[in-house]
Design a protein around this motif. Structure first.
Motif, mmCIF file in Angstrom:
data_model
loop_
_atom_site.group_PDB
_atom_site.id
_atom_site.type_symbol
_atom_site.label_atom_id
_atom_site.label_comp_id
_atom_site.label_asym_id
_atom_site.label_seq_id
_atom_site.Cartn_x
_atom_site.Cartn_y
_atom_site.Cartn_z
ATOM 1 N N LEU A 1 2.017 5.384 -7.519
ATOM 2 C CA LEU A 1 1.044 4.341 -7.222
ATOM 3 C C LEU A 1 -0.259 4.913 -6.676
ATOM 4 O O LEU A 1 -1.356 4.498 -7.074
ATOM 5 C CB LEU A 1 1.626 3.333 -6.225
ATOM 6 C CG LEU A 1 2.635 2.335 -6.780
ATOM 7 C CD1 LEU A 1 3.162 1.425 -5.674
ATOM 8 C CD2 LEU A 1 2.007 1.486 -7.891
ATOM 9 N N MET A 2 -0.149 5.885 -5.782
ATOM 10 C CA MET A 2 -1.359 6.452 -5.199
ATOM 11 C C MET A 2 -2.165 7.225 -6.232
ATOM 12 O O MET A 2 -3.392 7.327 -6.128
ATOM 13 C CB MET A 2 -0.999 7.362 -4.024
ATOM 14 C CG MET A 2 -0.337 6.625 -2.858
ATOM 15 S SD MET A 2 -1.337 5.230 -2.238
ATOM 16 C CE MET A 2 -2.773 6.106 -1.640
ATOM 17 N N ALA A 3 -1.476 7.766 -7.244
ATOM 18 C CA ALA A 3 -2.189 8.510 -8.290
ATOM 19 C C ALA A 3 -2.871 7.580 -9.277
ATOM 20 O O ALA A 3 -3.977 7.861 -9.757
ATOM 21 C CB ALA A 3 -1.205 9.437 -9.019
ATOM 22 N N ARG B 1 -4.654 -3.166 -14.811
ATOM 23 C CA ARG B 1 -5.279 -2.119 -15.618
ATOM 24 C C ARG B 1 -6.774 -2.382 -15.719
ATOM 25 O O ARG B 1 -7.214 -3.499 -16.026
ATOM 26 C CB ARG B 1 -4.651 -2.082 -17.016
ATOM 27 C CG ARG B 1 -5.148 -0.898 -17.851
ATOM 28 C CD ARG B 1 -4.412 -0.775 -19.176
ATOM 29 N NE ARG B 1 -4.730 -1.847 -20.099
ATOM 30 C CZ ARG B 1 -3.940 -2.866 -20.388
ATOM 31 N NH1 ARG B 1 -2.742 -2.951 -19.811
ATOM 32 N NH2 ARG B 1 -4.309 -3.788 -21.247
ATOM 33 N N ASP B 2 -7.532 -1.347 -15.474
ATOM 34 C CA ASP B 2 -8.998 -1.450 -15.498
ATOM 35 C C ASP B 2 -9.529 -0.566 -16.609
ATOM 36 O O ASP B 2 -9.518 0.662 -16.499
ATOM 37 C CB ASP B 2 -9.564 -1.020 -14.139
ATOM 38 C CG ASP B 2 -11.061 -1.265 -14.052
ATOM 39 O OD1 ASP B 2 -11.575 -2.039 -14.883
ATOM 40 O OD2 ASP B 2 -11.703 -0.708 -13.144
ATOM 41 N N VAL C 1 1.014 -10.600 -14.679
ATOM 42 C CA VAL C 1 2.233 -10.743 -13.876
ATOM 43 C C VAL C 1 3.220 -11.557 -14.694
ATOM 44 O O VAL C 1 2.957 -12.717 -15.041
ATOM 45 C CB VAL C 1 1.945 -11.433 -12.528
ATOM 46 C CG1 VAL C 1 3.251 -11.581 -11.736
ATOM 47 C CG2 VAL C 1 0.937 -10.627 -11.720
ATOM 48 N N ALA C 2 4.353 -10.957 -15.001
ATOM 49 C CA ALA C 2 5.418 -11.640 -15.746
ATOM 50 C C ALA C 2 6.615 -11.821 -14.828
ATOM 51 O O ALA C 2 6.828 -11.044 -13.886
ATOM 52 C CB ALA C 2 5.800 -10.833 -16.981
ATOM 53 N N THR D 1 4.361 -1.584 -13.809
ATOM 54 C CA THR D 1 4.442 -0.896 -15.099
ATOM 55 C C THR D 1 3.739 0.450 -15.056
ATOM 56 O O THR D 1 2.832 0.682 -14.237
ATOM 57 C CB THR D 1 3.831 -1.766 -16.207
ATOM 58 O OG1 THR D 1 2.458 -2.001 -15.903
ATOM 59 C CG2 THR D 1 4.557 -3.099 -16.310
ATOM 60 N N GLU D 2 4.153 1.320 -15.962
ATOM 61 C CA GLU D 2 3.604 2.671 -16.005
ATOM 62 C C GLU D 2 2.129 2.693 -16.395
ATOM 63 O O GLU D 2 1.418 3.634 -16.059
ATOM 64 C CB GLU D 2 4.415 3.522 -17.000
ATOM 65 C CG GLU D 2 5.856 3.751 -16.597
ATOM 66 C CD GLU D 2 5.975 4.644 -15.377
ATOM 67 O OE1 GLU D 2 5.020 5.403 -15.106
ATOM 68 O OE2 GLU D 2 7.015 4.583 -14.698
#
Length: 520
Positions: free
Chosen positions: A371-373, A445-446, A455-456, A401-402
């Motif tokens: 997450l931090m990466a 995602r940006d 969000v699912a 998600t990845e």
């Protein structure tokens, strides 16, 4: 007990009645005087006509020239007098000697009155006090065939008779005057009642004081006020209401209000307490009360307070509370694990203790490192970690998600980002609990041109119509918080010209798309 001041309607009614009384009385007096004048003029015309008719009769000069004028003229003049209703008809010689008179004793005696103009050939009228008292009389010359004035004819009506006739007509005049006063008074009373309704029965001093206080209060209070009457246009909108509702100068109608506030008019009681309504930039706390007078609803008053900052603070407080609960849970789990490791060591199973502690640490550290990466916004990373712990406590599996990736500079501020993502996750967690195996999946995602928050969850989902209602309607402070959460999300998204959509694919999906725009 202080005497209640006379209301505006009462003062106007009294003034109107006084003016009407004066006008009607003056009109009555003028009517009486005019009627008296008309009576005199009518009498003058009658006596002139009678005198002229007798003087112009060809037999009159012949009778005057006869040996006994009285014998020939008296019976005829009396007949004419009775027919015409005059009080006397006098035929006389140029020297004033009477040939006829109503009072026989006066025949042969001189006529009292002015005859000089008549002797010059004119017909005159005058008011004169004669043998029968004051009278209106006419005197006209009698001219023979040679053009000579051979006598005079005078006809008259006494003032007493004129007054008697005039008095008989007064009751009709008074009846008309009283009827006019009664009609005018009735109209004034009706006007007074209408004015009383419009001024709420208040006195001028009360209205003046109320207006002064009203104006001062409207400009000094820190909440918006909108007052509607029976129509669609607002009768009063103060400066704070225009600011909170982004209203321009000029008339304000129901249609000018936010869509969620327009439907408040149709409520039966007209009473609304603590409804939350959202505009594109604010969270508003709205009350509505009916304006009542004598059991009749005259309109509604809307009071509006800005709760935007308070709502943001409450949202942050909820996040802090969530983080605290997550830390408490983690501390509890850590304590359990630590006790487990210590016990395993005491039992001489050191290798198993190290393996147990290392596996759990690697799993948590891997998630934090990932997450931090991928998420370079610390507030969002902390939020996701906290929500994962919170979801786990509630038996919901939450995964990130990845392909989640967010750079250091985004189109949304950290507070806006937490509002959007946090509310969508909270909704999803609540909705997923309705399924047998609850799960939530989050993607942030940006890309170069758009920020996507997806969000699912395993919940039943919502139709586009339900989503539209949840995004636009106002909710009471006791209403479902999910409705307000979606509205807050929509507020942020619309502020940046984005959109929120719903779909049912591999689960219930809410998707927020926000154009990135120019980043600097």
């Amino acid at each position: 007990m202080a005497k209640r001041p006379t209301s505006v309607a009462g003062q106007v009614l009294l003034l109107q009645l006084a003016v009407i009384a004066v006008v009607v009385a003056a009109g009555g007096i003028l009517t009486v005087l005019n009627e008296r004048s008309n009576s005199d003029e009518a009498t003058s015309r009658v006596v002139v006509a009678v005198a002229a008719a007798i003087a112009n009769e060809p037999s009159t000069p012949l009778a005057i020239a006869s040996e006994n004028p009285t014998a020939r003229l008296q019976p005829e003049t009396e007949r004419i007098r009775k027919i015409t209703g005059v009080d006397f008809i006098v035929v006389m010689a140029p020297n004033r000697t009477r040939f006829t008179h109503t009072t026989v004793d006066l025949i042969g005696k001189p006529f009292s009155g002015n005859i000089d103009d008549a002797l010059r050939g004119e017909t005159i009228t005058e008011t004169y006090v004669g043998s029968l008292g004051p009278s209106i009389r006419a005197v006209t010359p009698v001219i023979d065939t040679s053009g000579n004035i051979v006598g005079l004819v005078s006809a008259g009506v006494t003032r007493a008779k004129i007054s008697e006739q005039f008095v008989r007509g007064l009751p009709m005049i008074f009846a008309v005057v009283l009827a006019g006063f009664a009609a005018a008074a009735a109209g004034s009373v009706l006007l007074g009642r209408r004015l009383r309704r419009q001024t709420l029965g208040m006195a001028p001093a009360q209205l003046r004081t109320m207006y002064g206080h009203h104006d001062a209060v409207l400009h000094s209070i820190g909440e918006g006020l909108v007052v509607f009457g029976e129509g669609e246009s607002a009768e009063l909108v103060n400066d704070e209401a225009r600011r909170l509702l982004d209203l321009s100068d000029g008339p304000v109608t129901r249609a000018s209000l936010p869509e969620s506030m327009q439907s408040m008019q149709s409520m039966d009681t007209g009473i609304v307490r603590g409804e939350l309504h959202l505009t594109d930039s604010r969270v508003l706390f709205v009350n509505q009360d009916p304006v009542m007078w004598e059991g009749t609803r005259l309109g509604q008053v809307l009071s509006i307070r800005d709760r935007t900052e308070l709502q943001n603070i409450m949202g942050e407080l909820d996040s802090v509370r969530s983080f605290a609960e997550s830390l408490r849970s983690q501390a509890h789990e850590s304590a359990n694990r630590l006790h487990t490791v210590i016990t395993m060591i005491e039992l001489g199973r050191s290798e198993e203790a190290v393996e147990f502690a290392t596996a759990d640490l690697e799993l948590s550290q891997h998630l934090i490192d990932r997450l931090m990466a991928s998420v370079q916004e610390p507030a969002l990373a902390a939020l996701l970690l906290g929500k994962m712990s919170q979801a786990g406590e509630q038996g919901v599996e939450l995964t990130v998600t990845e392909d989640t990736a967010l750079g250091p500079v985004g189109v949304l501020t950290p507070r806006e980002l937490v509002t959007v993502v946090g509310n969508l996750i909270d909704n999803a967690i609540d909705a997923s609990k309705e399924s047998e195996q609850p799960w939530v999946e989050v993607t942030v995602r940006d890309s170069d041109d758009v920020l996507i928050v997806r969000v699912a969850d395993s919940g039943p989902g919502m139709s586009p119509e339900t989503l539209r209602t949840a995004m636009t309607r106002g909710y009471s402070t006791k209403a479902d918080s999910r409705g307000l959460g979606l509205a807050l999300v929509t507020q942020v998204v619309k502020r940046h010209r984005g959109e929120v959509t719903t779909a049912l694919t591999y689960g219930s999906v809410l998707l927020a798309r926000i154009p990135s725009g120019d980043r600097s």
